[in-house]
Design an enzyme around this catalytic site. Structure first.
Site, PDB file in Angstrom:
ATOM      1  N   ASP A 297       1.051  -1.249   0.088  1.00 13.13           N
ATOM      2  CA  ASP A 297       0.313   0.104   0.187  1.00 13.13           C
ATOM      3  C   ASP A 297       0.967   1.394   0.086  1.00 13.13           C
ATOM      4  O   ASP A 297       2.209   1.283   0.046  1.00 13.13           O
ATOM      5  CB  ASP A 297      -1.107   0.089   1.141  1.00 13.13           C
ATOM      6  CG  ASP A 297      -2.099   0.868   0.974  1.00 13.13           C
ATOM      7  OD1 ASP A 297      -2.250   1.787   0.112  1.00 13.13           O
ATOM      8  OD2 ASP A 297      -3.285   0.676   1.598  1.00 13.13           O
TER       9      ASP A 297
HETATM   10  C1  BGC Z   1      -5.321   3.245   0.396  1.00 12.19           C
HETATM   11  C2  BGC Z   1      -5.459   2.134  -0.766  1.00 12.19           C
HETATM   12  C3  BGC Z   1      -5.437   2.589  -2.162  1.00 12.19           C
HETATM   13  C4  BGC Z   1      -4.120   3.447  -2.343  1.00 12.19           C
HETATM   14  C5  BGC Z   1      -3.883   4.054  -3.726  1.00 12.19           C
HETATM   15  C6  BGC Z   1      -4.111   3.916   0.083  1.00 12.19           C
HETATM   16  O1  BGC Z   1      -3.764   4.964   0.697  1.00 12.19           O
HETATM   17  O2  BGC Z   1      -4.918   2.433   1.495  1.00 12.19           O
HETATM   18  O3  BGC Z   1      -6.735   1.581  -0.369  1.00 12.19           O
HETATM   19  O4  BGC Z   1      -5.515   1.644  -3.169  1.00 12.19           O
HETATM   20  O5  BGC Z   1      -3.839   4.548  -1.482  1.00 12.19           O
HETATM   21  O6  BGC Z   1      -4.698   5.055  -3.922  1.00 12.19           O
END
Ligand code: BGC
Length: 748
Positions: A297
């Site tokens: 993530d």
């Molecule tokens: C979130 C994810 C997301 C990613 C990309 C992160 O902050 O936890 O769920 O897919 O950002 O946008």
């Protein structure tokens, strides 16, 4: 923690589904791998955000920065937006420029672009937004969730994007968590059913088809279980519980063929998941057989050093994460991962075999998606954007999400001649109807919503006529005018009823962290003022998690839970309030009464008990304001003749359970029949109820239907103290509505 393969058959099945590349694709990946330099390999494992290759203007790329990213750092993937959604055409232009640049690189490996289309294609202007997962769970209609997912896939692909960071499979057992709306609620069975169905919908057409996208199940694992409810804070979770409530959704998703997976940003029992070889390699790869790409993530690899303090240097963080099993780093704002991983490989801290393993998976994903054949936006896909039928589907989804919690003296539906006052901060808000990930990450900025988006006031005026709808509400959830109790009181004179629209404005992730589930005082003050007018008050809640309404609920004549239900939320609310749609949503969580009453429906026996004095006790420990599964209708469904095919099953035998459901009212309606079981005694304290099956049916007024369910031992299984999924012999209750029966599993 120990490793083991709990469901050998499940492992094999999942392997079969996810290794669906052709021999030619596998050969191409191997050929490329042999040709690739170390730089090219670590580049493939690097994912940067669009801002890294953009100018200050949204949607306009910086050609020099793009060249640097794609050719110098050889990045394999790009994600996200800079500030807000772009048009589908802008996206196609962006994708074309990126792939043009990739074609100039030595091996011409295409870039894979990823976006968060979590309730519709979030980041394309005018894309169709559906209910958040919590509302989709309320529909109890997996086919509907699948249809919505197919639209999302088409609108992503129409934007030239083939990788969707969805679905969220986190189990919503902690309502304080700011991402509760992204979950399918507190139940494992709903989560795994919806999640697997949606994944199939994204991928089943075949990833080369312009109607499909690669899914990304997230956030592995137990991200939603933070102890304090604050986003990205520690989780303390016994492994039995992790496997019972948080793992089955991922196992089902793997079996459904999910191509990729994103990792939980938090720590479990002191180990950040991004550093857990046990969870990422032993459990996910070896035990569950996941063959797809594991992506970190946001910034979570370097945070092993900067936030979690388990890696003393940035390079140590990279080494830990890649050796744990992560294939791609969502870095995302610089090229540090590239440099650090390269150094680590050169120093022998990460074996080349691990790099090859990661890069092979990334190449196979790109091959599976057809990016090597044609990485450019497909004209056939572009034609699938914004089709009129998507609006009807969005309305159906919003309709089916609406959950009527209270309807005293049949105050609802309102008469089509009623004069009403519509008040409260959500009455003229669009963002409070859609929530997170709606044209912007936070979803708050209404400038980017479609021009035809309706507010609740608009929808009610459309139905009743402007002269029948008075409002004190103004645009903007936080607009002080929306909290003016004196204005509300005077505007109530002469109306038949007050529709009070309270809840939450949009928020996403950590910015949505709150210290308390209490509804803010200023909203409660509106409710008291509305009640003081003596008019009947109907409370409409648009919220991403259950905020306490215990103090005001008794005084409300009607309560409608609308969640954040996407583009057609206002229309669906209008239709339900006026009886043009018969509500059929069912709560996918226990609506809590207060902080000390946060017991979930699948509680343990001792959670039911309230001991008063020694053996003097009551059995009302599960005492939510509204229970899991609750949801009223304007018609009435009666159950009759619960029949079991046997009183005992053994081995792999199946048990058939059937009953007759009759629509007793004078209106047609949909209805979900839910089946729960309870085991009397087991080696791990059995749950008082577990949802094992549900079916949604449609019955015309007066019509009846036989509904049949089939259970077998797998449906009755649980994770025992040795972490094995087992079904222990014993007696079980089965409950369908007020009906119940008993059967036994095991030796005759
Ligand atoms: C979130 C994810 C997301 C990613 C990309 C992160 O902050 O936890 O769920 O897919 O950002 O946008």
């Amino acid at each position: 923690m120990k490793k083991r393969c709990l469901l050998a058959a499940g492992c094999l099945l999942s392997l079969a589904l996810v290794t669906a590349q052709t021999p030619a694709e596998r050969q191409k990946a191997e050929t490329l791998l042999r040709q690739m330099t170390l730089d090219e390999k670590v580049g493939q494992m690097t994912q940067v955000t669009l801002g890294v290759v953009s100018t200050a203007e949204d949607g306009i790329l910086d050609t020099a920065a793009l060249r640097k990213a794609v050719r110098e750092y050889k990045v394999g993937s790009i994600l996200n937006v800079t500030n807000h959604a772009l048009t589908a055409e802008q996206w196609r232009h962006v994708q074309t420029q990126i792939q043009d640049e990739a074609r100039l690189s030595r091996l011409k490996i295409p870039v894979i672009y990823g976006l968060d289309g979590i309730h519709g294609q979030t980041y394309t202007l005018d894309a169709t937004l559906f209910p958040q997962n919590i509302g989709m769970a309320a529909t109890r209609n997996p086919e509907l969730a699948a249809a919505a997912a197919k639209v999302t896939a088409k609108e992503l692909r129409a934007s030239g994007v083939r990788w969707n960071f969805a679905p969220v499979l986190d189990c919503g057992r902690q309502p304080l968590w700011s991402r509760f709306a992204e979950t399918y609620g507190e139940d494992v069975y709903i989560g795994k059913t919806m999640g697997a169905t949606v994944i199939r919908a994204y991928e089943e057409d075949g990833l080369k088809t312009p109607t499909a996208v690669a899914s990304c199940m997230k956030h592995y694992i137990a991200y939603s279980a933070s102890r304090t409810g604050k986003d990205r804070t520690p989780i303390y979770l016994p492994e039995t519980e992790m496997r019972e409530y948080y793992l089955p959704q991922f196992r089902a998703a793997i079996q459904a063929g999910a191509s990729t997976l994103m990792v939980n940003s938090s720590e479990i029992n002191g180990t950040p998941v991004h550093a857990s070889k046990y969870l990422l390699t032993d459990v996910l790869r070896k035990e569950m057989g996941f063959q797809g790409v594991i992506v970190s993530d946001w910034e979570d690899i370097i945070r092993l050093h900067t936030r979690h303090n388990v890696a003393a240097t940035p390079r140590a963080a990279v080494v830990l994460a890649v050796n744990a099993g992560i294939d791609m780093s969502m870095v995302p704002a610089d090229f540090s991962f590239f440099t650090l991983l390269k150094e680590a490989v050169q120093k022998g801290e990460v074996p080349m075999s691990r790099i090859d393993d990661a890069v092979r998976r990334i190449l196979l994903l790109k091959l599976k998606l057809g990016l090597f054949d044609n990485p450019y936006p497909e004209p056939a896909a572009a034609a699938n954007f914004g089709r009129p039928e998507y609006q009807a589907l969005a309305l159906q989804a919003a309709h089916e999400a609406m959950t009527l919690l209270k309807n005293d003296e049949a105050i609802l539906p309102l008469s089509h001649n009623a004069h009403i006052l519509v008040a409260g901060p959500a009455a003229r808000s669009i963002s409070a109807l859609n929530g997170c990930w709606s044209y912007t990450w936070q979803g708050k900025d209404e400038r980017w919503y479609p021009a035809d988006s309706k507010t609740i006031v608009d929808a009610l005026r459309d139905r009743l006529g402007a002269d029948h709808v008075t409002t004190t509400a103004q645009a903007g959830f936080t607009n002080p005018a929306n909290y003016d109790t004196a204005a509300l009181r005077s505007a109530a004179a002469g109306v038949d009823a007050i529709v009070l629209c309270l809840g939450e404005n949009a928020y996403a992730e950590s910015p949505g962290t709150i210290p308390d589930l209490a509804l803010p005082q200023e909203q409660l003050a509106l409710a008291y003022a509305a009640v003081a007018t003596g008019k009947p008050v109907i409370l409409v809640l648009t919220e991403g998690r259950p905020r306490f309404i215990t103090g005001i609920a008794p005084a409300m004549k009607g309560i409608l839970m609308a969640y954040w239900s996407g583009r057609k939320t206002a229309e669906a609310i209008g239709d339900v309030l006026l009886g043009d749609y018969d509500p059929d949503g069912r709560l996918p969580f226990s609506y809590p009464r207060s902080m000390g009453e946060m017991v979930l429906y699948d509680r343990k026996p001792t959670e039911d008990i309230r001991e008063i004095f020694n053996s003097d006790m009551t059995m009302n420990g599960y005492d939510p304001l509204f229970p899991f599964g609750w949801g009223l209708s304007y018609t009435r469904f009666a159950y009759d003749g619960l029949r079991l095919s046997a009183t005992r099953i053994t081995g792999a035998e199946k048990l058939t359970i059937s009953l007759t459901v009759k629509n007793m009212g004078s209106r047609d309606g949909k209805h979900t029949v839910e089946l729960y079981t309870r085991q009397h005694y087991a080696s791990i304290t059995p749950n008082m109820r577990r949802l094992r099956a549900f079916k949604k049916i449609f019955l015309k007024a007066g019509e009846s239907q036989t509904v049949t369910f089939t259970l077998d031992r797998d449906d009755l299984a649980f994770v025992n103290a040795q972490l094995r999924t087992v079904t222990e012999p014993g007696d079980f209750d089965v409950y369908v509505g007020e009906k119940n029966a008993q059967f036994a599993y095991g030796l005759r």
